[in-house]
Design a protein around this motif. Sequence first.
Motif, PDB file in Angstrom:
ATOM      1  N   GLY A   1       0.303  14.576   2.535  1.00  0.00           N
ATOM      2  CA  GLY A   1      -0.181  15.152   4.164  1.00  0.00           C
ATOM      3  C   GLY A   1       0.688  15.240   5.575  1.00  0.00           C
ATOM      4  N   ALA A   2       2.062  14.533   5.443  1.00  0.00           N
ATOM      5  CA  ALA A   2       2.840  14.723   6.555  1.00  0.00           C
ATOM      6  C   ALA A   2       4.706  14.159   6.296  1.00  0.00           C
ATOM      7  CB  ALA A   2       2.539  13.403   6.768  1.00  0.00           C
ATOM      8  N   THR A   3       4.912  15.215   7.201  1.00  0.00           N
ATOM      9  CA  THR A   3       6.638  14.780   6.910  1.00  0.00           C
ATOM     10  C   THR A   3       7.196  13.503   7.040  1.00  0.00           C
ATOM     11  OG1 THR A   3       7.309  14.805   9.592  1.00  0.00           O
ATOM     12  CG2 THR A   3       6.645  17.517   7.753  1.00  0.00           C
ATOM     13  N   LEU A   4       8.509  13.380   6.785  1.00  0.00           N
ATOM     14  CA  LEU A   4       9.005  11.888   6.668  1.00  0.00           C
ATOM     15  C   LEU A   4       8.545  11.189   7.558  1.00  0.00           C
ATOM     16  CD1 LEU A   4      10.300   9.525   4.424  1.00  0.00           C
ATOM     17  CD2 LEU A   4      12.477  11.126   5.107  1.00  0.00           C
ATOM     18  N   GLU A   5       9.460  12.101   9.175  1.00  0.00           N
ATOM     19  CA  GLU A   5       9.257  11.409  10.374  1.00  0.00           C
ATOM     20  C   GLU A   5       8.198  11.800  10.585  1.00  0.00           C
ATOM     21  OE1 GLU A   5      10.823  14.314   8.336  1.00  0.00           O
ATOM     22  OE2 GLU A   5      12.842  13.908   9.017  1.00  0.00           O
ATOM     23  N   GLN A   6       7.032  12.001  10.966  1.00  0.00           N
ATOM     24  CA  GLN A   6       5.355  12.816  11.745  1.00  0.00           C
ATOM     25  C   GLN A   6       5.209  10.895  10.307  1.00  0.00           C
ATOM     26  OE1 GLN A   6       3.732  15.541   9.121  1.00  0.00           O
ATOM     27  NE2 GLN A   6       3.941  16.529  11.029  1.00  0.00           N
ATOM     28  N   LEU A   7       5.514  10.856   9.101  1.00  0.00           N
ATOM     29  CA  LEU A   7       5.228   9.137   8.550  1.00  0.00           C
ATOM     30  C   LEU A   7       5.842   8.108   9.606  1.00  0.00           C
ATOM     31  CD1 LEU A   7       5.435  10.515   4.968  1.00  0.00           C
ATOM     32  CD2 LEU A   7       3.234   9.514   6.201  1.00  0.00           C
TER      33      LEU A   7
ATOM     34  N   ILE B   1       1.482  -1.063  -0.157  1.00  0.00           N
ATOM     35  CA  ILE B   1      -0.140   0.604  -0.168  1.00  0.00           C
ATOM     36  C   ILE B   1       1.081   1.255   0.102  1.00  0.00           C
ATOM     37  CG2 ILE B   1      -2.108   1.110   1.360  1.00  0.00           C
ATOM     38  CD1 ILE B   1      -3.501  -1.724   0.629  1.00  0.00           C
ATOM     39  N   ILE B   2       0.148   2.099  -0.979  1.00  0.00           N
ATOM     40  CA  ILE B   2       1.752   2.639  -1.328  1.00  0.00           C
ATOM     41  C   ILE B   2       1.166   4.503  -1.329  1.00  0.00           C
ATOM     42  CG2 ILE B   2       3.210   4.178  -3.088  1.00  0.00           C
ATOM     43  CD1 ILE B   2       3.806   1.466  -4.255  1.00  0.00           C
ATOM     44  N   GLY B   3       0.881   5.035   0.203  1.00  0.00           N
ATOM     45  CA  GLY B   3       0.294   6.216   0.103  1.00  0.00           C
ATOM     46  C   GLY B   3       0.869   7.444   1.205  1.00  0.00           C
ATOM     47  N   ASP B   4       0.297   8.754   0.905  1.00  0.00           N
ATOM     48  CA  ASP B   4       1.114  10.155   1.592  1.00  0.00           C
ATOM     49  C   ASP B   4       0.761  10.644   3.325  1.00  0.00           C
ATOM     50  OD1 ASP B   4      -1.204  10.798   0.505  1.00  0.00           O
ATOM     51  OD2 ASP B   4      -0.736  12.812   1.175  1.00  0.00           O
ATOM     52  N   THR B   5       0.245   9.450   4.291  1.00  0.00           N
ATOM     53  CA  THR B   5      -0.743   9.755   5.399  1.00  0.00           C
ATOM     54  C   THR B   5      -0.625   8.447   6.349  1.00  0.00           C
ATOM     55  OG1 THR B   5      -2.768   9.241   4.558  1.00  0.00           O
ATOM     56  CG2 THR B   5      -1.929  11.679   4.227  1.00  0.00           C
ATOM     57  N   PRO B   6      -0.420   9.083   7.004  1.00  0.00           N
ATOM     58  CA  PRO B   6      -0.617   7.715   8.362  1.00  0.00           C
ATOM     59  C   PRO B   6      -2.033   6.607   8.366  1.00  0.00           C
ATOM     60  CG  PRO B   6      -0.001   9.549   9.923  1.00  0.00           C
ATOM     61  CD  PRO B   6      -0.439   9.797   8.254  1.00  0.00           C
ATOM     62  N   HIS B   7      -3.053   7.198   7.115  1.00  0.00           N
ATOM     63  CA  HIS B   7      -4.204   6.789   7.381  1.00  0.00           C
ATOM     64  C   HIS B   7      -3.635   5.356   6.036  1.00  0.00           C
ATOM     65  CE1 HIS B   7      -7.296   9.357   9.402  1.00  0.00           C
ATOM     66  NE2 HIS B   7      -6.314  10.339   8.837  1.00  0.00           N
ATOM     67  N   ASP B   8      -3.203   5.979   5.316  1.00  0.00           N
ATOM     68  CA  ASP B   8      -2.317   5.086   4.364  1.00  0.00           C
ATOM     69  C   ASP B   8      -1.784   3.476   5.119  1.00  0.00           C
ATOM     70  OD1 ASP B   8      -2.663   6.200   1.894  1.00  0.00           O
ATOM     71  OD2 ASP B   8      -2.266   8.291   3.079  1.00  0.00           O
TER      72      ASP B   8
END
Length: 228
Positions: free
Chosen positions: A196-202, A171-178
Amino acid sequence: MKHLLLWDIDGTLIASGGAGMRALQRALRDVFGIDGLLADIDFAGRTDMWIMREVFRKFALSATRENFERYFEGYVAALPAEMNNPQTRVLPGVREILRAATEHGGFAQGLLTGNMRRGAQLKLAHHGLWDHFAFGAFADDSEHRNELGPHAVRRALERHGVNFAADDVWIIGDTPHDIACGKIIGARTLAVATGGATLEQLREHSPTAAVQNLADTAAVLALLERRP
Ligand SMILES: [Mg+2]
């Protein structure tokens, strides 16, 4: 085919410069006569159904099936004009990695997105990317992203005759929801910090892998074909 890639759209494949939000604002005016701003609603990683429900809550509209349908029709009507804005773009390396994965032969590629199918098609066709994806799971399947994974895996089976094991699915995505919706089906997750998020946040959500963007085609492809 050994691996199934399931791509998120907004913030992962493309940036739309807020086109989706403006189309929803436009539809709010056209369909319900309400001049309202939606910037306070957190769209990232959510499904269109979830977002529309939040809009209905904010403006005290009743969440009837008819209202959902009217609002969605208004959104689809407004979206093409909003996609014509200078901020809309394909994110770095996306065209190259989609093409490389197709030419590789070992990857099936579908969508797993919070967009309704018609909205997804409008956004991706605008950039000539729609034809990469023969199947997908959309907000039409469920209001909750966490329920979309099984729909996408089933459609991959129907399309390719391959029953992908959970750890052969990315699953490839840009947010914690992914990341969450991948984990819930035991899939591997690639987080991309282009939305939606930075690398650190992810990384706080422990994806299998996280990258700043998809620009390094060879490195991303090598990562995706690694066995678990
Ligand atoms: Mg996204």
